[in-house]
Design a protein around this motif. Sequence first.
Motif, PDB file in Angstrom:
ATOM      1  N   TRP A  63       0.825  -1.211   0.000  1.00 51.57           N
ATOM      2  CA  TRP A  63       0.000   0.000   0.000  1.00 51.57           C
ATOM      3  C   TRP A  63       0.857   1.257   0.000  1.00 51.57           C
ATOM      4  O   TRP A  63       0.536   2.238  -0.652  1.00 51.57           O
ATOM      5  CB  TRP A  63      -0.961  -0.011   1.185  1.00 51.57           C
ATOM      6  CG  TRP A  63      -0.256  -0.146   2.514  1.00 51.57           C
ATOM      7  CD1 TRP A  63       0.094  -1.298   3.149  1.00 51.57           C
ATOM      8  CD2 TRP A  63       0.231   0.914   3.336  1.00 51.57           C
ATOM      9  NE1 TRP A  63       0.766  -1.029   4.315  1.00 51.57           N
ATOM     10  CE2 TRP A  63       0.856   0.321   4.462  1.00 51.57           C
ATOM     11  CE3 TRP A  63       0.186   2.299   3.238  1.00 51.57           C
ATOM     12  CZ2 TRP A  63       1.431   1.077   5.481  1.00 51.57           C
ATOM     13  CZ3 TRP A  63       0.770   3.048   4.250  1.00 51.57           C
ATOM     14  CH2 TRP A  63       1.375   2.429   5.356  1.00 51.57           C
ATOM     15  N   HIS A  64       1.972   1.226   0.696  1.00 48.23           N
ATOM     16  CA  HIS A  64       2.836   2.398   0.700  1.00 48.23           C
ATOM     17  C   HIS A  64       3.593   2.533  -0.619  1.00 48.23           C
ATOM     18  O   HIS A  64       3.833   3.647  -1.079  1.00 48.23           O
ATOM     19  CB  HIS A  64       3.829   2.368   1.865  1.00 48.23           C
ATOM     20  CG  HIS A  64       4.779   3.526   1.807  1.00 48.23           C
ATOM     21  ND1 HIS A  64       4.367   4.829   1.933  1.00 48.23           N
ATOM     22  CD2 HIS A  64       6.111   3.586   1.574  1.00 48.23           C
ATOM     23  CE1 HIS A  64       5.396   5.632   1.788  1.00 48.23           C
ATOM     24  NE2 HIS A  64       6.466   4.907   1.573  1.00 48.23           N
ATOM     25  N   THR A  67       1.136   4.266  -2.922  1.00 47.92           N
ATOM     26  CA  THR A  67       0.961   5.694  -2.638  1.00 47.92           C
ATOM     27  C   THR A  67       2.245   6.474  -2.921  1.00 47.92           C
ATOM     28  O   THR A  67       2.188   7.616  -3.381  1.00 47.92           O
ATOM     29  CB  THR A  67       0.523   5.938  -1.177  1.00 47.92           C
ATOM     30  OG1 THR A  67       1.523   5.427  -0.288  1.00 47.92           O
ATOM     31  CG2 THR A  67      -0.819   5.327  -0.879  1.00 47.92           C
ATOM     32  N   CYS A 108      -1.508  15.020  -1.030  1.00 47.59           N
ATOM     33  CA  CYS A 108      -1.336  13.599  -1.370  1.00 47.59           C
ATOM     34  C   CYS A 108       0.109  13.163  -1.129  1.00 47.59           C
ATOM     35  O   CYS A 108       0.358  12.056  -0.631  1.00 47.59           O
ATOM     36  CB  CYS A 108      -1.734  13.343  -2.819  1.00 47.59           C
ATOM     37  SG  CYS A 108      -3.494  13.522  -3.115  1.00 47.59           S
ATOM     38  N   ILE A 111       0.658  12.654   2.574  1.00 48.05           N
ATOM     39  CA  ILE A 111       0.061  11.401   3.039  1.00 48.05           C
ATOM     40  C   ILE A 111       1.014  10.240   2.774  1.00 48.05           C
ATOM     41  O   ILE A 111       1.257   9.408   3.652  1.00 48.05           O
ATOM     42  CB  ILE A 111      -1.317  11.169   2.379  1.00 48.05           C
ATOM     43  CG1 ILE A 111      -2.324  12.185   2.926  1.00 48.05           C
ATOM     44  CG2 ILE A 111      -1.797   9.734   2.600  1.00 48.05           C
ATOM     45  CD1 ILE A 111      -3.627  12.237   2.156  1.00 48.05           C
ATOM     46  N   ALA A 112       1.580  10.213   1.578  1.00 50.39           N
ATOM     47  CA  ALA A 112       2.544   9.150   1.246  1.00 50.39           C
ATOM     48  C   ALA A 112       3.800   9.271   2.118  1.00 50.39           C
ATOM     49  O   ALA A 112       4.337   8.269   2.572  1.00 50.39           O
ATOM     50  CB  ALA A 112       2.913   9.210  -0.228  1.00 50.39           C
ATOM     51  N   PHE A 114       4.124  10.558   5.200  1.00 53.25           N
ATOM     52  CA  PHE A 114       3.862  10.135   6.576  1.00 53.25           C
ATOM     53  C   PHE A 114       3.467   8.672   6.680  1.00 53.25           C
ATOM     54  O   PHE A 114       3.782   8.012   7.659  1.00 53.25           O
ATOM     55  CB  PHE A 114       2.827  11.039   7.244  1.00 53.25           C
ATOM     56  CG  PHE A 114       3.394  12.401   7.562  1.00 53.25           C
ATOM     57  CD1 PHE A 114       4.424  12.543   8.476  1.00 53.25           C
ATOM     58  CD2 PHE A 114       2.931  13.538   6.929  1.00 53.25           C
ATOM     59  CE1 PHE A 114       4.971  13.773   8.768  1.00 53.25           C
ATOM     60  CE2 PHE A 114       3.457  14.784   7.208  1.00 53.25           C
ATOM     61  CZ  PHE A 114       4.487  14.906   8.136  1.00 53.25           C
ATOM     62  N   SER A 115       2.808   8.138   5.645  1.00 59.75           N
ATOM     63  CA  SER A 115       2.501   6.701   5.680  1.00 59.75           C
ATOM     64  C   SER A 115       3.795   5.892   5.595  1.00 59.75           C
ATOM     65  O   SER A 115       3.894   4.808   6.178  1.00 59.75           O
ATOM     66  CB  SER A 115       1.531   6.306   4.564  1.00 59.75           C
ATOM     67  OG  SER A 115       2.155   6.331   3.292  1.00 59.75           O
ATOM     68  N   ILE A 118       5.239   5.860   9.063  1.00 51.57           N
ATOM     69  CA  ILE A 118       4.509   4.900   9.900  1.00 51.57           C
ATOM     70  C   ILE A 118       4.880   3.474   9.541  1.00 51.57           C
ATOM     71  O   ILE A 118       5.113   2.635  10.421  1.00 51.57           O
ATOM     72  CB  ILE A 118       2.986   5.140   9.771  1.00 51.57           C
ATOM     73  CG1 ILE A 118       2.628   6.487  10.387  1.00 51.57           C
ATOM     74  CG2 ILE A 118       2.191   3.995  10.418  1.00 51.57           C
ATOM     75  CD1 ILE A 118       1.233   6.975  10.044  1.00 51.57           C
ATOM     76  N   ALA A 119       4.977   3.189   8.238  1.00 54.04           N
ATOM     77  CA  ALA A 119       5.363   1.842   7.792  1.00 54.04           C
ATOM     78  C   ALA A 119       6.779   1.507   8.255  1.00 54.04           C
ATOM     79  O   ALA A 119       7.047   0.389   8.675  1.00 54.04           O
ATOM     80  CB  ALA A 119       5.261   1.733   6.267  1.00 54.04           C
ATOM     81  N   SER A 122       6.830   0.884  12.062  1.00 59.22           N
ATOM     82  CA  SER A 122       6.160  -0.358  12.456  1.00 59.22           C
ATOM     83  C   SER A 122       7.011  -1.595  12.167  1.00 59.22           C
ATOM     84  O   SER A 122       6.751  -2.666  12.704  1.00 59.22           O
ATOM     85  CB  SER A 122       4.809  -0.486  11.751  1.00 59.22           C
ATOM     86  OG  SER A 122       4.984  -0.651  10.366  1.00 59.22           O
TER      87      SER A 122
END
Length: 123
Positions: A63-64, A67, A108, A111-112, A114-115, A118-119, A122
């Motif tokens: 998903w990342h 994006t 947009c 968002i990519a 910061f995602s 986060i990825a 994690s």
Amino acid sequence: MLFQAIICMCLALVFYTWAVFSARSRGLHRKHLYIFGFGLVCDYLGTHLMLLYGFANGIEPAWHTATGIASLCGMAFHFTLALVATLVRRAEAVNRLFHRVSLSIYTCWLIAFFSGMIAGVSH
């Protein structure tokens, strides 16, 4: 490799943010084209290095990746609009389009960005 990718992505964030908000407040000028271009190169290098790092370590957040590539394409489109609006005389329609889509593309991209953070955290 990861450290270099993080530096590239952070530079992309700085230069892209600078270009977007400076162009909005002062109007689009040739210097913004250089700033956008440098941000785009940093984004490409950071994305490429992150992808290589992920493949080498068996990490592939699909998903990342989607994006990130979409945001890189959006940033390239944004740079192309800046290029046309800057280099072509009387490109008022392109200039209006540039300012109209600027914050949407930037959002947009954030968002990519910061995602990805986060990825990365994690894992």
